[in-house]
Scaffold this active site. Structure first.
Site, PDB file in Angstrom:
ATOM      1  N   ASP A 349     -62.578  29.430   9.931  1.00  0.00           N
ATOM      2  CA  ASP A 349     -61.711  30.609   9.992  1.00  0.00           C
ATOM      3  C   ASP A 349     -60.854  30.765   8.743  1.00  0.00           C
ATOM      4  O   ASP A 349     -60.594  29.802   8.031  1.00  0.00           O
ATOM      5  CB  ASP A 349     -60.783  30.512  11.221  1.00  0.00           C
ATOM      6  N   GLU A 350     -60.458  31.997   8.508  1.00  0.00           N
ATOM      7  CA  GLU A 350     -59.382  32.337   7.583  1.00  0.00           C
ATOM      8  C   GLU A 350     -59.559  31.769   6.176  1.00  0.00           C
ATOM      9  O   GLU A 350     -58.656  31.167   5.624  1.00  0.00           O
ATOM     10  CB  GLU A 350     -58.033  31.884   8.166  1.00  0.00           C
ATOM     11  N   VAL A 351     -60.724  31.974   5.610  1.00  0.00           N
ATOM     12  CA  VAL A 351     -60.914  31.633   4.204  1.00  0.00           C
ATOM     13  C   VAL A 351     -60.519  32.872   3.406  1.00  0.00           C
ATOM     14  O   VAL A 351     -61.172  33.905   3.511  1.00  0.00           O
ATOM     15  CB  VAL A 351     -62.383  31.264   3.918  1.00  0.00           C
TER      16      VAL A 351
END
Ligand code: ACM
Length: 722
Positions: A349-351
């Site tokens: 997630d959330e790169v």
């Protein structure tokens, strides 16, 4: 027996067919509730998650000093973990009732009051889909818990414990021995709706002791949750000992990590309770702590430090380097051996892509390999990781960002950004689990989570095969604002509502009845050792210092942390900010405020239907007034304490709001009772006051403005019955 036993059926249709009067002791509120609500309460008692079929009938089983349990497995064998489960059950039963029960398994089934029988052994390692069904028959002569597997036994034992109640005095009188506690006569058939019922715990942000992990496993088992999703690495900490890459935990944890022996200990503890432990090692983002010891894994040169602040960080692994995959291959091999679960969560997630954008070699790699963009690059990364997991017998699980049709279909998509991603994955043939809607770190009410169904929303459009791919869901206890002392009260009791959504029939949706059972279950959970209730008083005592705690408690009882992720904007927070303030003591959902709101609604309904002079209305008004007077007068008592403590900067303002709300409520109530229609200018002034009461102070808010507003608006309305 002097009375007819209540016979009630709770079927999977969720309807209660009650015959005879409900004689179960109900709180005063429930006693005034409409008959159908009372029947529902009687038919469901305090069972949560509600079993699929419950029929209360026949004589109760008396729990006496001689209460004995026997257990029979296939071919004369009994799994040792079930023997341990029975011993724990007896300890809890003794704790629940105060009866000095022998903590011992009865070897002669003919002498047992509860006989447990299961049919088949199961493999050593729990799979994602196991048979967890059981039946429970209780009568005056004894109880029998039958299950196809040990998992059904573990679930059924919890149901049995939830059924234990104080004996009706009429029954106690007739009993041959002191009968303070009984299990009502009942016939239960039960099985879960979803196989995957999880709770994510995140010691990455704040390390959590093994003891806290264990007691939360006990509470999970009590409400039939069966997956601990252990979020073990974050920007803020790498929490597992690695013998292959020791700089991971030595440099990436600040000294706070689980040894491999501790990991094995926790897995064994969970296994005893029929709970899987799925590790998550978040990659390629949320991984700064890895880079402290191994900067060559990152997409920009180091050096790196453990992140102390919250939020999305820029560092990400370099997906273009073969070294990254060599490292991860060896790391996964080590962790795959340590964690027996068939599933391995890689986060994903959330790169934010900032390091990738800033690195010309990485951008060239995207072009040369026709990956399109950063998302394509992350998919490439996932395609390289997946075989490393498969080689070790693991199925890959990742947050919904990892979803890409190039990945093999035996991976699992974990939806956090919306339910649509779950449906999209299922349409493409991928299994999925839902956490969107189950973010318990957002401090939202249980009812909101309860309304979210993994097969609801866009998933309702799926065909039968696609629906089968939706395995269940997980509550997520993200760790930014929890520590050992507070985490229990952020998880419980609200997570029980999610546990019910995942276990019980889709049609079990009555919110009032859910809250009634939630409150009972919350108290019952004390017996597992979780401190979601007991920790509160200790924190308030500490905040009050030398002064009496009562006024602080009166305030704390009706305030809640602000919702969502706004807390981080109210103060400077790092990993090292002590979480020992009023906002950490205050419950995410105030029971007192909810009960007050319910009482206001009941009052207005009574006034609307029977008039202001109805005797019940008069009595409810008296209770409302007593509560409002209490809140109003609390302010003066609290002020000296609030002024004397540097730890309570927002208490005085919140207390003044509570006083304002109380004064406004009292004025509106007086108008209603005297049949005085509130003049328009006063209505405007009262609305203004309540607008003020809704303002947050610090990261807290007073939760009684809305019900008081309903009193104000009712008093402002023209027609009132004479
Ligand atoms: C997540 O909340 N970033 C999975």
């Amino acid at each position: 027996v002097r009375r007819a036993w209540v016979v009630a059926v709770v079927g999977i249709c969720g309807a209660a067919l009650a015959a005879g009067a409900a004689t179960v002791a109900t709180p005063a509120m429930a006693a005034r509730a409409p008959a159908s609500q009372r029947d529902l309460a009687a038919a469901r008692r305090n069972l949560m998650p509600l079993p699929h079929e419950v029929v209360f009938r026949g004589a109760p089983l008396i729990i006496g000093r001689a209460f004995a349990v026997a257990i029979e497995g296939p071919e004369g064998t009994v799994e040792p973990r079930l023997q341990r489960a029975v011993l724990r059950m007896l300890d809890r039963l003794a704790w629940q009732t105060g009866i000095p029960l022998a903590s011992r398994i009865e070897l002669d089934p003919a002498r047992a009051h509860l006989l447990i029988v299961y049919a088949s052994a199961v493999p050593e390692v729990q799979q994602a889909v196991e048979v967890e069904a059981y039946t429970l028959e209780v009568g005056g002569d004894g109880a029998v818990l039958r299950a196809p597997t040990p998992y059904g036994v573990l679930r059924g034992i919890e149901t049995f414990l939830q059924l234990v109640e104080m004996a009706d005095p009429l029954v106690a009188e007739l009993a041959p021995e002191p009968a303070d506690f009984i299990v009502p006569g009942v016939s239960i058939r039960d099985a879960p709706r979803f196989p995957w019922r999880g709770l994510l715990i995140d010691p990455g942000r704040h390390f959590l002791s093994l003891e806290v992990m264990k007691r939360n496993l006990d509470a999970m088992a009590a409400v039939k949750l069966n997956v601990l999703h252990w979020h073990l690495s974050e920007d803020q900490g790498f929490r597992v000992e690695s013998k292959v890459f020791p700089a991971l935990h030595e440099l990436g944890s600040g000294g706070l990590y689980y040894t491999q022996d501790q990991v094995r200990e926790l897995i064994a503890y969970a296994r005893d309770r029929g709970i899987r432990v799925m590790p998550e090692f978040d990659m390629p983002g949320h991984a700064t702590s890895w880079f402290v010891g191994y900067p060559e894994l990152a997409s920009a040169p180091g050096p790196y430090e453990i992140t102390e602040r919250w939020g999305i960080q820029d560092p990400a692994m370099d997906p273009t380097s073969d070294q990254t995959y060599e490292f991860l291959g060896a790391f996964i091999a080590e962790m795959a051996a340590l964690f027996p679960d068939p599933y391995f969560h890689i986060g994903g997630d959330e790169v934010n892509g900032k390091q990738w954008n800033a690195n010309a070699d990485i951008q060239r790699f995207i072009v040369d390999n026709q990956l399109g963009d950063n998302h394509g690059l992350q998919s490439y990364f996932n395609r390289r990781i997946q075989p490393l997991l498969a080689e070790r017998g693991k199925k890959m699980v990742g947050w919904d960002e990892i979803f890409h049709p190039d990945l093999p279909q035996d991976i699992v998509i974990h939806s956090w950004r919306g339910q649509e991603s779950l449906a999209a994955a299922a349409r493409a043939g991928y299994a999925g689990i839902l956490s969107n809607g189950y973010y318990i770190d957002l401090a939202r009410p249980a009812a909101q989570h309860y309304a979210v169904d993994p097969l609801g929303g866009p998933a309702a459009e799926l065909d039968a095969d696609q629906r089968q791919l939706i395995l269940g869901g997980e509550a997520t206890m993200w760790g930014e604002y929890v520590v050992d002392e507070t985490i229990d009260s952020r998880i419980w009791p609200r997570t029980v509502a999610i546990a019910e959504r995942l276990w019980s029939a889709a049609s079990v949706t009555e919110v009032e009845d859910m809250y009634r059972r939630l409150e009972a279950t919350s108290a019952w959970l004390d017996g597992t050792g979780v401190r979601h209730r007991s920790g509160y008083t200790g924190m308030l005592e500490r905040l009050a210092g030398n002064a009496p705690v009562a006024p602080l408690r009166t305030l704390a009882d009706v305030i809640e942390p602000i919702k969502g992720y706004r807390r981080g904007r109210t103060r400077e927070y790092t990993q090292f900010t002590p979480l020992n303030r009023l906002v950490d003591a205050a419950r995410p959902e105030s029971e007192v405020a909810r009960r007050f709101a319910r009482m206001v609604d009941e009052y207005l309904a009574l006034v609307g239907s029977s008039g202001i002079d109805d005797s019940t209305a008069v009595s409810v008004a008296r209770q409302l007034r007593a509560q409002l007077v209490d809140w109003r007068d609390n302010h003066e008592l609290l002020i000296p304490l609030a002024r004397a403590s540097a730890m309570l900067p927002e208490a005085a303002a919140l207390s003044a709001q509570l006083r304002s709300a109380a004064e406004t409520g009292l004025a509106a109530l007086a108008d209603l009772e005297s049949r005085r229609r509130t003049p328009a200018p006063e209505v405007v002034a009262r609305r203004d006051v309540l607008d003020g009461v809704e303002q947050q102070h610090g990261a807290l808010q007073v939760m009684v403005a809305a019900p008081v507003r309903r009193l104000v608006e009712a008093a402002a309305e023209a027609s009132q019955k004479p």
